[in-house]
Structures are given as C-alpha cells and as structure tokens.
Write a protein that holds these residues in place. Structure first.
Motif, mmCIF file in Angstrom:
data_model
loop_
_atom_site.group_PDB
_atom_site.id
_atom_site.type_symbol
_atom_site.label_atom_id
_atom_site.label_comp_id
_atom_site.label_asym_id
_atom_site.label_seq_id
_atom_site.Cartn_x
_atom_site.Cartn_y
_atom_site.Cartn_z
ATOM 1 N N ASP A 40 0.767 -1.271 0.160
ATOM 2 C CA ASP A 40 -0.114 0.029 0.040
ATOM 3 C C ASP A 40 0.866 1.186 -0.030
ATOM 4 O OD1 ASP A 40 -2.603 -0.955 -0.189
ATOM 5 O OD2 ASP A 40 -2.982 -1.037 1.871
ATOM 6 N N ALA A 41 1.975 1.088 0.627
ATOM 7 C CA ALA A 41 2.996 2.329 0.605
ATOM 8 C C ALA A 41 4.325 2.141 1.073
ATOM 9 C CB ALA A 41 2.250 3.267 1.706
ATOM 10 N N THR A 42 5.148 2.916 1.027
ATOM 11 C CA THR A 42 6.656 2.541 1.596
ATOM 12 C C THR A 42 6.893 4.005 2.560
ATOM 13 O OG1 THR A 42 7.404 1.847 -0.596
ATOM 14 C CG2 THR A 42 9.103 2.725 0.881
ATOM 15 N N ARG A 76 2.715 4.855 -3.194
ATOM 16 C CA ARG A 76 2.723 6.132 -2.260
ATOM 17 C C ARG A 76 3.823 6.017 -1.215
ATOM 18 N NH1 ARG A 76 -1.586 5.304 0.177
ATOM 19 N NH2 ARG A 76 -0.999 4.839 2.297
ATOM 20 N N VAL A 77 4.303 7.290 -1.002
ATOM 21 C CA VAL A 77 5.424 7.325 -0.072
ATOM 22 C C VAL A 77 5.116 8.124 1.199
ATOM 23 C CG1 VAL A 77 7.912 8.171 0.422
ATOM 24 C CG2 VAL A 77 7.334 7.236 -1.824
ATOM 25 N N ASN A 98 3.996 11.725 -5.210
ATOM 26 C CA ASN A 98 2.937 10.964 -4.477
ATOM 27 C C ASN A 98 3.483 10.596 -3.149
ATOM 28 O OD1 ASN A 98 0.690 9.477 -3.739
ATOM 29 N ND2 ASN A 98 1.117 7.768 -4.847
ATOM 30 N N VAL A 99 3.251 11.666 -2.203
ATOM 31 C CA VAL A 99 4.027 11.662 -1.010
ATOM 32 C C VAL A 99 3.114 12.356 -0.056
ATOM 33 C CG1 VAL A 99 5.866 12.523 0.286
ATOM 34 C CG2 VAL A 99 6.361 11.957 -2.081
ATOM 35 N N THR A 100 2.884 11.639 1.200
ATOM 36 C CA THR A 100 2.461 12.227 2.427
ATOM 37 C C THR A 100 3.634 12.556 3.552
ATOM 38 O OG1 THR A 100 0.234 11.158 2.081
ATOM 39 C CG2 THR A 100 0.604 11.696 4.102
ATOM 40 N N GLN A 355 8.500 -1.380 3.785
ATOM 41 C CA GLN A 355 7.046 -1.649 2.947
ATOM 42 C C GLN A 355 6.002 -1.671 4.074
ATOM 43 O OE1 GLN A 355 9.771 -3.652 2.904
ATOM 44 N NE2 GLN A 355 9.094 -5.628 3.478
ATOM 45 N N GLN A 356 4.897 -1.077 3.511
ATOM 46 C CA GLN A 356 3.494 -1.227 4.398
ATOM 47 C C GLN A 356 2.656 -2.415 3.277
ATOM 48 O OE1 GLN A 356 1.183 2.226 5.374
ATOM 49 N NE2 GLN A 356 -0.687 1.202 5.103
#
Length: 365
Positions: A40-42, A76-77, A98-100, A355-356
């Motif tokens: 889902d994300a890193t 997403r990161v 694509n970063v939060t 990784q998530q």
C-alpha cells in the motif's frame, strides 16, 4: 491533490497494544510477507543532520529525492520530516510526487531498522514493534525507537510490543516460512545477549511466522550493523537467493562471502528442497569514508509494486549487477539509481525503506 502533512501531536490513536502475554501472531495465523507481495505504501525518513552525513547532506538529499520520486511512481511514499527546514527541503525537491508528509521527531533515516515490521493474515494487517537501540547503542536512537508506535497509531493497527532488540535489516524472509540472518548481527552482546540461536528461531517463529531460520556467519567489513543480511544476501522469490561474492582473495570480504556462498548451497527450504543460488558481485572499487572503509553492496536493493530499485556507486561492476538482477525480476522494472552519497552513512536503498503491505487493519477477530 498536493502532498499533505500529518502533524505529530505527541500521542497516537488508541490502537491496541499486544504483549508476549497475548496469543502470538503465529497462533493467530499472521506472518511477515515477502517484500515482493503487494504494497500500500513505502515508509521513509528525510535526511536532516549534516554531521551524520559528514558534510554530504546536500548530495544525500539529491539522491534521496531521486529514490523517493522513483518509488512514488509506483506506490505512495509516507515520509517522516523532522522540522520546518526538513519539510521545506523535501517539498521543494519532491514537488508533485505521490508523497504524504508526517511531521515527527527523528534521529536518522534507517527506516528498515527502526520502523515497524508488518504482518499479514489474508487481508488483515498488523505489525510488530521491536526495541531499536541503534545497532547496539552506536548512535542516538530514542526518537527513532518511537516510530513503530506512531505508524501503528496513524494506521489504527493492533500490534505487538516486544521487549527484544530486532532490526528489519537483520532478517530476510521468502514468504514461505524461511528466514535468513547472520550470527555476527543477532548474536552480539549489545542486542539480546541472553538469546541463543534456538531462542531466536522460536522468537521469530512465534512473532514473524518464520518456520525455518537459516544462519550465515557474517557480513561486510566495517558494516556498523554488525553484518545485516540485507547488505549481502536476499531472496528474489521463494526458491531463489542472490548472494554477494568477492573474487579478490586479498580483500577482507572474500573469505566471509565465500563461506556464506558455500553454506547457502547446502541449505534447504521448509520442504527440504535446495535453493537456487545466484552470485552477485560486490563493487570492484574499495570506497573509503570518514570512518574507514564503506560497505557498498548491490544486494541492498528494494522491491516494490512493479519495480526493483538498485543502488549504484559509479563503479565498473554497476552494469554487471543490473545484468544479474534483471532476469530474477521478469515482471518488474529493475532501476539503477546513484547511491554514492547515501553509502557515506553506511547503508543504502533497502536500509532507508520499509514496505507497508496491502491490507486492512485487523479488527481483532
């Protein structure tokens, strides 16, 4: 939608804490998935301290930006930033990615080791929170040790809090019950001096779902992690292991890497079948940093959704390493990126990522 910032308030949501007194993840059917399972994300942390990078911070941030942008093309990161300056710098370099952003105190960038280790059961997602002590107290670590709790709270995940020291870079899994590690790391007296090889096997069986733990003797010369497995030997699928080799008999890494290679050739999976072993060169040139020899390695690649990103060092063996790795990931884009500045800190791409896995928060049922 522009990147957003999540502010740390000193507390997290009421995600349930589980302890060794509760049923273990294995008893509930959870295990650590292989890195190539969908994400889902890193999770990463933006570099912030020039002293830690021996004056190379700007060059490190440039390489980090290339890495984050590359990963963000595929998934997403989730990026931790320490303060106003750190966030401003990251936003300027990552505009449009694509970063939060998460505003959170941090000591360093090695998310593989201080971050959570996620577990899956079907679509259910949870995590384990181990003690992080900066590879035996070598550096400051109290802020970084709090990261798994923050992630659990932000994602609303029930999770196990364990009293043992464990770094994610010290364990490699194939998603089919087998784990790899090194004696030089796990058996140091600055981590869990009371634990034997048998104790570790039982601990990782109970909390990561590792049914068979395989041991190599050691890692690279002058590796401050004491020889993390992710700097030398990695699974590329359930049955294939790529391992670093050093052909020069005068190099200090030659004997250790050769012994690891011979040991791997005799190892078997949970069904008693031998693995396919692929040799991966180390960089040809010896690199020196502020504290002696650096441990550059191509084995510190990161596997994500549709890609593998491989660290390169302006070395004659860069192209050869990519030639070895590309056939092992036929369904992924294998991308080489420069890591010459990042390695000054002692690690590379796998060390700075966590990784998530794709999944939904486990409800406890």
């Amino acid at each position: 939608m522009p990147p957003r910032t999540v502010w740390y308030t000193g507390s997290v949501t009421d995600a349930t804490h589980l302890t060794p007194h509760d049923p273990t993840p294995r008893e509930l059917g959870f295990r650590m998935p292989a890195e190539w399972a969908p994400h889902d994300a890193t999770w990463m942390t933006w570099p912030a301290d020039d002293d830690l990078w021996f004056g190379h911070l700007n060059a490190v941030r440039a390489e980090f930006a290339d890495l984050v942008r590359t990963i963000a093309r595929f998934e997403r990161v989730e990026l931790l930033v320490r303060d106003d300056e750190t966030e401003h710098d990251a936003r300027a370099r990552l505009d449009g990615a694509n970063v939060t952003f998460h505003r959170l105190p941090s000591d360093d960038v090695w998310m593989r080791d201080n971050g959570p280790i996620f577990l899956k059961r079907g679509d259910d997602l949870t995590l384990t929170n181990w003690v992080f002590n900066a590879w035996g107290g070598k550096f400051e670590f109290l802020n970084d040790d709090r990261v798994p709790e923050y992630v659990a709270g932000r994602l609303g995940l029930r999770h196990w809090d364990l009293p043992q020291v464990l770094e994610g870079g010290g364990i490699e899994v194939n998603g089919a019950g087998v784990g790899l590690t090194t004696r030089s790391c796990f058996l140091t007296d600055t981590r869990n001096p009371q634990l034997t090889e048998a104790d570790y096997a039982e601990l990782l069986r109970a909390y990561l779902g590792v049914e068979k733990l395989l041991w190599l003797d050691g890692g690279l010369e002058n590796d401050h992690t004491d020889g993390h497995i992710d700097t030398i030997t990695r699974f590329t699928d359930e049955r294939t292991i790529v391992t670093s080799v050093e052909p020069n008999p005068d190099d200090a890494n030659h004997a250790t890497m050769n012994a690891n290679l011979e040991a791997l050739r005799a190892m078997t999976d949970v069904h008693g079948e031998r693995f396919r072993i692929v040799e991966l060169p180390l960089p040809e040139r010896r690199l020196e940093g502020a504290e002696g020899r650096l441990p550059p390695t191509y084995a510190n690649f990161y596997i994500g959704n549709g890609f593998v990103v491989v660290p390169l060092y302006d070395d004659p063996n860069d192209a050869r390493a990519l030639e070895v790795l590309r056939p092992l990931f036929p369904d992924r884009e294998v991308i080489g990126l420069r890591s010459r500045a990042i390695i000054e800190g002692g690690g590379s791409f796998h060390c700075v990522t966590q990784q998530q896995p794709a999944g939904a928060p486990w409800t406890g049922e």
